[in-house]
Design a protein around this motif. Structure first.
Motif, PDB file in Angstrom:
ATOM      1  N   LEU A 270       0.888  -1.103  -0.008  1.00 50.71           N
ATOM      2  CA  LEU A 270      -0.011   0.188   0.051  1.00 50.71           C
ATOM      3  C   LEU A 270       0.804   1.307   0.055  1.00 50.71           C
ATOM      4  CD1 LEU A 270      -2.623   1.327   0.196  1.00 50.71           C
ATOM      5  CD2 LEU A 270      -2.785   0.966   2.599  1.00 50.71           C
ATOM      6  N   ALA A 271       1.917   1.068   0.794  1.00 50.37           N
ATOM      7  CA  ALA A 271       2.904   2.352   0.817  1.00 50.37           C
ATOM      8  C   ALA A 271       3.466   2.718  -0.512  1.00 50.37           C
ATOM      9  CB  ALA A 271       3.993   2.100   1.926  1.00 50.37           C
ATOM     10  N   ARG A 272       3.749   1.701  -1.206  1.00 53.33           N
ATOM     11  CA  ARG A 272       4.546   1.722  -2.521  1.00 53.33           C
ATOM     12  C   ARG A 272       3.629   2.343  -3.429  1.00 53.33           C
ATOM     13  NH1 ARG A 272       8.654  -2.340  -3.622  1.00 53.33           N
ATOM     14  NH2 ARG A 272       7.802  -2.848  -5.796  1.00 53.33           N
ATOM     15  N   ALA A 273       2.189   2.168  -3.346  1.00 59.35           N
ATOM     16  CA  ALA A 273       1.144   2.547  -4.381  1.00 59.35           C
ATOM     17  C   ALA A 273       1.087   4.076  -4.005  1.00 59.35           C
ATOM     18  CB  ALA A 273      -0.147   1.680  -4.227  1.00 59.35           C
ATOM     19  N   LEU A 274       0.727   4.317  -2.916  1.00 60.28           N
ATOM     20  CA  LEU A 274       0.610   5.752  -2.262  1.00 60.28           C
ATOM     21  C   LEU A 274       1.699   6.546  -2.720  1.00 60.28           C
ATOM     22  CD1 LEU A 274      -0.757   5.190   1.308  1.00 60.28           C
ATOM     23  CD2 LEU A 274      -2.134   5.793  -1.006  1.00 60.28           C
ATOM     24  N   PHE A 275       3.038   6.019  -2.681  1.00 59.28           N
ATOM     25  CA  PHE A 275       4.200   6.536  -3.172  1.00 59.28           C
ATOM     26  C   PHE A 275       4.512   6.926  -4.801  1.00 59.28           C
ATOM     27  CE2 PHE A 275       8.807   6.713  -4.516  1.00 59.28           C
ATOM     28  CZ  PHE A 275       9.513   7.912  -3.748  1.00 59.28           C
ATOM     29  N   THR A 276       3.987   5.915  -5.577  1.00 58.80           N
ATOM     30  CA  THR A 276       3.985   5.945  -6.782  1.00 58.80           C
ATOM     31  C   THR A 276       2.992   6.827  -7.574  1.00 58.80           C
ATOM     32  OG1 THR A 276       4.850   3.667  -6.938  1.00 58.80           O
ATOM     33  CG2 THR A 276       3.831   4.351  -9.061  1.00 58.80           C
ATOM     34  N   ARG A 277       1.784   6.955  -6.889  1.00 57.32           N
ATOM     35  CA  ARG A 277       0.712   7.711  -7.490  1.00 57.32           C
ATOM     36  C   ARG A 277       0.255   7.492  -8.907  1.00 57.32           C
ATOM     37  NH1 ARG A 277       0.867  13.959  -5.080  1.00 57.32           N
ATOM     38  NH2 ARG A 277       0.424  13.390  -2.979  1.00 57.32           N
ATOM     39  N   PRO A 278      -0.374   6.315  -9.133  1.00 57.26           N
ATOM     40  CA  PRO A 278      -0.765   5.901 -10.523  1.00 57.26           C
ATOM     41  C   PRO A 278      -1.833   6.939 -10.739  1.00 57.26           C
ATOM     42  CG  PRO A 278      -1.507   4.373  -8.969  1.00 57.26           C
ATOM     43  CD  PRO A 278      -0.451   5.282  -8.182  1.00 57.26           C
ATOM     44  N   ASP A 279      -1.990   6.827 -12.131  1.00 57.65           N
ATOM     45  CA  ASP A 279      -3.317   7.736 -12.581  1.00 57.65           C
ATOM     46  C   ASP A 279      -4.759   6.954 -12.187  1.00 57.65           C
ATOM     47  OD1 ASP A 279      -1.842   9.234 -13.962  1.00 57.65           O
ATOM     48  OD2 ASP A 279      -1.507   7.714 -15.882  1.00 57.65           O
ATOM     49  N   LEU A 280      -4.609   5.478 -12.026  1.00 54.30           N
ATOM     50  CA  LEU A 280      -5.906   4.983 -11.249  1.00 54.30           C
ATOM     51  C   LEU A 280      -5.313   3.887 -10.203  1.00 54.30           C
ATOM     52  CD1 LEU A 280      -8.840   4.122 -11.232  1.00 54.30           C
ATOM     53  CD2 LEU A 280      -8.275   2.325 -13.045  1.00 54.30           C
ATOM     54  N   LEU A 281      -5.674   4.170  -9.077  1.00 49.54           N
ATOM     55  CA  LEU A 281      -5.302   3.540  -7.970  1.00 49.54           C
ATOM     56  C   LEU A 281      -6.582   2.347  -7.474  1.00 49.54           C
ATOM     57  CD1 LEU A 281      -3.261   2.607  -5.684  1.00 49.54           C
ATOM     58  CD2 LEU A 281      -4.309   4.626  -4.504  1.00 49.54           C
ATOM     59  N   LEU A 282      -6.256   1.279  -7.643  1.00 52.90           N
ATOM     60  CA  LEU A 282      -7.409   0.159  -7.148  1.00 52.90           C
ATOM     61  C   LEU A 282      -7.029  -0.274  -5.732  1.00 52.90           C
ATOM     62  CD1 LEU A 282      -7.589  -1.761 -10.506  1.00 52.90           C
ATOM     63  CD2 LEU A 282      -9.031   0.159  -9.831  1.00 52.90           C
ATOM     64  N   LEU A 283      -7.962  -0.204  -4.874  1.00 50.52           N
ATOM     65  CA  LEU A 283      -7.704  -0.651  -3.583  1.00 50.52           C
ATOM     66  C   LEU A 283      -8.817  -1.619  -3.205  1.00 50.52           C
ATOM     67  CD1 LEU A 283      -7.009   2.769  -1.737  1.00 50.52           C
ATOM     68  CD2 LEU A 283      -5.231   0.937  -2.549  1.00 50.52           C
ATOM     69  N   ASP A 284      -8.496  -2.933  -2.836  1.00 46.82           N
ATOM     70  CA  ASP A 284      -9.359  -3.755  -2.447  1.00 46.82           C
ATOM     71  C   ASP A 284      -9.353  -4.011  -0.635  1.00 46.82           C
ATOM     72  OD1 ASP A 284     -11.311  -5.604  -2.144  1.00 46.82           O
ATOM     73  OD2 ASP A 284     -10.125  -7.041  -3.647  1.00 46.82           O
ATOM     74  N   GLU A 285     -10.308  -3.536  -0.042  1.00 45.01           N
ATOM     75  CA  GLU A 285     -10.228  -3.594   1.392  1.00 45.01           C
ATOM     76  C   GLU A 285      -8.997  -3.250   2.134  1.00 45.01           C
ATOM     77  OE1 GLU A 285     -12.891  -3.952   3.183  1.00 45.01           O
ATOM     78  OE2 GLU A 285     -14.145  -5.071   2.063  1.00 45.01           O
ATOM     79  N   PRO A 286      -8.408  -1.844   1.913  1.00 44.30           N
ATOM     80  CA  PRO A 286      -7.205  -1.370   2.388  1.00 44.30           C
ATOM     81  C   PRO A 286      -7.441  -1.433   4.013  1.00 44.30           C
ATOM     82  CG  PRO A 286      -8.568   0.362   1.526  1.00 44.30           C
ATOM     83  CD  PRO A 286      -9.148  -0.680   1.052  1.00 44.30           C
ATOM     84  N   THR A 287      -8.532  -1.195   4.530  1.00 41.63           N
ATOM     85  CA  THR A 287      -8.454  -0.845   5.984  1.00 41.63           C
ATOM     86  C   THR A 287      -8.331  -2.369   6.703  1.00 41.63           C
ATOM     87  OG1 THR A 287     -10.918  -0.953   6.094  1.00 41.63           O
ATOM     88  CG2 THR A 287      -9.935   1.208   5.668  1.00 41.63           C
ATOM     89  N   ASN A 288      -8.372  -3.660   5.893  1.00 39.74           N
ATOM     90  CA  ASN A 288      -8.341  -4.693   6.434  1.00 39.74           C
ATOM     91  C   ASN A 288      -6.901  -4.865   7.305  1.00 39.74           C
ATOM     92  OD1 ASN A 288     -10.955  -5.603   5.842  1.00 39.74           O
ATOM     93  ND2 ASN A 288     -10.298  -7.069   4.308  1.00 39.74           N
ATOM     94  N   MET A 289      -6.143  -4.450   6.825  1.00 40.69           N
ATOM     95  CA  MET A 289      -4.474  -4.732   7.291  1.00 40.69           C
ATOM     96  C   MET A 289      -4.295  -3.545   8.260  1.00 40.69           C
ATOM     97  SD  MET A 289      -2.682  -3.644   3.832  1.00 40.69           S
ATOM     98  CE  MET A 289      -4.266  -4.016   2.798  1.00 40.69           C
ATOM     99  N   LEU A 290      -5.126  -2.732   8.403  1.00 38.04           N
ATOM    100  CA  LEU A 290      -4.608  -1.513   9.359  1.00 38.04           C
ATOM    101  C   LEU A 290      -5.098  -1.310  10.695  1.00 38.04           C
ATOM    102  CD1 LEU A 290      -5.097   1.202   6.505  1.00 38.04           C
ATOM    103  CD2 LEU A 290      -2.999  -0.026   7.224  1.00 38.04           C
ATOM    104  N   ASP A 291      -4.688  -0.864  11.784  1.00 40.92           N
ATOM    105  CA  ASP A 291      -5.292  -0.511  12.943  1.00 40.92           C
ATOM    106  C   ASP A 291      -6.053   0.926  12.794  1.00 40.92           C
ATOM    107  OD1 ASP A 291      -3.171   1.675  13.377  1.00 40.92           O
ATOM    108  OD2 ASP A 291      -1.903   0.038  14.178  1.00 40.92           O
TER     109      ASP A 291
END
Length: 709
Positions: A342-363
């Motif tokens: 997720l950190a790599r995706a946020l750093f890269t900033r693609p034109d289209l960011l696809l996230l599937d349940e990103p909060t599952n792994m977070l506190d």
């Protein structure tokens, strides 16, 4: 296509780009017979050829297309070119034919003979083919191509409708829009239809929340987009946070920095140029220095010096301490490597960011940080989430999947929920009104059907019924069912830890003199940073771990149902749900297993499908059925909402409130916490603290901590 067509293109356009050349040649190869006139051919490839040589005029292009058209049709029979006219070899006497006196010597090729030439007989197949060509030509401007693929995830297959104009623009590189429009999407998984004739339109810079029941195909759609099975313009970069980062010796922060390939390439070139300058002769210095200067300018333009600070900020927000950022990726667990992805995706900033349940792994702290970070995201986001409050904070739009369709709503989830309820209410009213109107007309028809005096009126009413729009009832989604069995009441004390101290190594004490207790009416939620020891505390309560000092007390009749984060992964994927319960708890009838699964919404054919084919949420329901099979009187749940849709989370909250036993759960789902919890335990720095202010007090503490950073 003959070789001469290729030669003509290469002679007329010696500097033609290879991609344009391949595209034009493929059009001539595949569709040569479809171009009935040179104008048709010019319409198909003229624009592309114009880009290959802008010095040529439109008239030049049309002449080239004329020559290509002639070459394409040069192999047709001569009769097709010269026409179908027949030449009479001798005069014909009509009177002789009428009297039947025509000589047997009459030329066989005479058009007046009873035995006609076969060429005058209509070939039905050719006639149908010609008719199809005419219809195709009439609809040429609206003509579309269908891309159909049957490859990606397991048995999934997809098709979509793509306009020829979009194909041409994409091939020529003239499409500069970053909006994404997918039309007439069909997706199926084996025999199960997921989407049928659906449309998806994503506007550049907006943040789309993607919702819908478990098992309808949300994750499959994301995979189809990221893998290229559903075609989007090639200039749009797509990144799908799906798989965890592979563990190796690379430090976490360096793993993030390596995502920027252009920056890494320039830094390596800078290093090589400096090495060459230190060992080069004076004659080479000028060229090397010139290139090095250009590299420095490019690095400065992309603010390469700020990249490490940006990467460190993202990692810190996701829970990585300064020390963690320098640790090799192989030292992190799977959940932490997913955070790294997720950190790599946020750093890269693609034109289209696809996230599937990103909060599952977070506190909860990381979720709050991510909400704030994504609110300023500059490109397009398409995120699957069942965290209602997360979607409220992040989304500008909601895409709702139901009935094989994708409905778009402006606003966050709260706005979507109200709008949809209002829309369904109006649809029900419209349906009832139309049904009442139809029934009224039908009563009149039935009453006077055989009355000759009213025949005209009856016919009028029948025509009126035919003209009314098709009557479709409002589809009501099935209600999610979760029901825990009644259990025996136990008198306190039920479960407690007294002066408990625990550590894996004496150098790092995880818990120091902790005192906690729970009863049959307890509804306790445990929160804290990832790594603080929440799961370890649960294992101490379960007696899976022994305290280093202190004591654990439990009622002798206590039966604990434990739902772990990895419970779903530990299911046997090769059998169906009924067989899974039979293997775990043999000796019961199939009806018992089906009733147990039905209590958690796994019924009918769903219970006989292989576990591997179920969605994440459906697997979680099976795991709940397994956990509850022993009729426990106390639940300990570790992140039970992962993969569950919103309706199931609501049903779980209702079921836990009705449950007669005690409940302790670890969760970051704020809505569920507010719904059921009466007590909040915060695990931090080796102690467990009970907050009187509950979740609101904890959120205030977290936000203050984030602001201080």
């Amino acid at each position: 296509m003959s070789v001469s067509c290729r030669e003509l293109i290469s002679q007329a356009f010696p500097d033609i780009d290879q991609e344009i050349s391949d595209y034009v040649n493929s059009v001539l190869d595949d569709g040569g017979d479809d171009f009935e006139t040179s104008d048709d051919l010019y319409e198909a490839i003229g624009i592309m050829l114009q880009q290959a040589d802008e010095s040529k005029s439109e008239e030049d292009m049309k002449q080239i297309c004329d020559r290509l058209h002639c070459l394409l049709h040069s192999n047709q029979p001569e009769t097709a070119i010269n026409g179908n006219n027949k030449i009479l070899d001798a005069p014909v006497q009509l009177s002789a034919l009428a009297d039947g006196r025509e000589s047997e010597s009459t030329n066989d090729h005479s058009i007046w003979m009873v035995k006609r030439d076969n060429s005058s007989i209509v070939d039905q197949k050719k006639l149908e083919k010609a008719d199809k060509k005419i219809q195709k030509k009439l609809g040429k401007r609206e003509q579309t191509t269908i891309k159909k693929v049957e490859s990606v995830p397991e048995m999934a297959s997809a098709s979509q409708q793509i306009s020829k104009r979009d194909v041409k623009m994409d091939a020529s590189g003239s499409n500069k829009s970053y909006d994404i429009k997918l039309e007439n999407i069909d997706i199926s998984y084996g025999d199960k239809v997921l989407l049928q004739g659906a449309d998806l339109h994503l506007v550049w810079g907006r943040r789309y929340g993607f919702t819908g029941r478990n098992g309808l195909g949300k994750t499959t759609l994301l995979k189809m987009i990221s893998s290229g099975e559903l075609r989007i313009p090639s200039h749009i970069s797509v990144l799908h946070v799906e798989q965890e980062v592979e563990g190796d010796e690379t430090p976490a922060i360096q793993s993030v920095l390596q995502c920027d390939e252009k920056r890494e390439k320039l830094l390596q070139e800078e290093k090589d140029l400096n090495a060459q300058l230190s060992s080069s002769s004076a004659g080479q210095d000028n060229s090397l220095s010139s290139r090095l200067h250009e590299v420095y300018k490019e690095l400065e333009a992309m603010e390469a010096d700020k990249a490490p600070a940006k990467a460190a900020m993202i990692l810190n927000g996701l829970g990585y301490t300064s020390t963690d950022q320098l640790r090799p990726t192989k030292e992190f667990s799977g959940g932490w490597r997913m955070r790294l992805a997720l950190a790599r995706a946020l750093f890269t900033r693609p034109d289209l960011l696809l996230l599937d349940e990103p909060t599952n792994m977070l506190d909860m702290k990381a979720i709050i940080w991510l909400e704030n970070y994504l609110q300023n995201w500059p490109t397009t986001i398409f995120v699957v989430s069942h965290d209602r409050l997360f979607l409220d904070a992040v989304s500008t739009d909601i895409i709702h999947l139901h009935s094989y369709q994708l409905d778009s709503y402006r606003g966050n989830y709260e706005v979507f929920h109200k709008t949809r309820e209002e829309r369904l209410k109006n649809q029900r009213k419209e349906y009832e009104a139309q049904k009442q109107y139809r029934d009224h007309i039908q009563v009149f028809i039935d009453r006077f059907r055989y009355n000759a005096n009213r025949a005209a009126q009856v016919q009028s009413k029948l025509k009126l019924l035919e003209k009314l729009p098709e009557l479709k009832p409002v589809e009501k989604e099935t209600e999610v069912v979760i029901k825990f069995q009644d259990c025996d009441k136990l008198s306190p004390p039920i479960l407690q830890l007294d002066d408990m101290t625990f550590y894996y190594s004496k150098e790092k004490i995880l818990f120091n003199k902790v005192c906690v207790n729970a009863n049959m009416d307890s509804r306790i939620c445990i929160v804290g940073d990832n790594g603080a020891g929440k799961t370890t505390l649960l294992k101490l309560l379960l007696a899976e771990l022994e305290p280093c000092s202190g004591h654990r007390h439990a009622h002798r009749n206590l039966r604990i149902g434990y739902f772990s984060q990895h419970h779903v992964d530990q299911l046997d994927m090769g059998v169906h749900s009924v067989q899974l319960l039979a293997n775990r708890f043999p000796g019961q009838g199939q009806e018992v297993y089906r009733n147990q699964l039905g209590s958690f919404g796994v019924s009918g054919d769903l219970a006989l499908r292989p576990v591997s084919s179920l969605s994440g949420g459906q697997k979680s329901r099976v795991a709940f059925a397994v956990m509850s099979m022993t009729n426990p009187n106390f639940f300990i749940l570790d992140e039970p909402t992962n993969h569950l849709d919103m309706e199931t989370i609501e049903a779980l909250g209702e079921a836990l409130n009705k449950f007669k036993g005690g409940v302790i759960l670890v969760s970051h789902d704020e809505r569920l916490i507010r719904k059921i919890c009466k007590e909040l335990w915060v695990v931090s720095k080796g102690v467990v603290t009970s907050l009187d202010g509950g979740i609101d007090e904890y959120k205030q503490l977290v936000e203050k901590e984030l602001e201080s950073h």
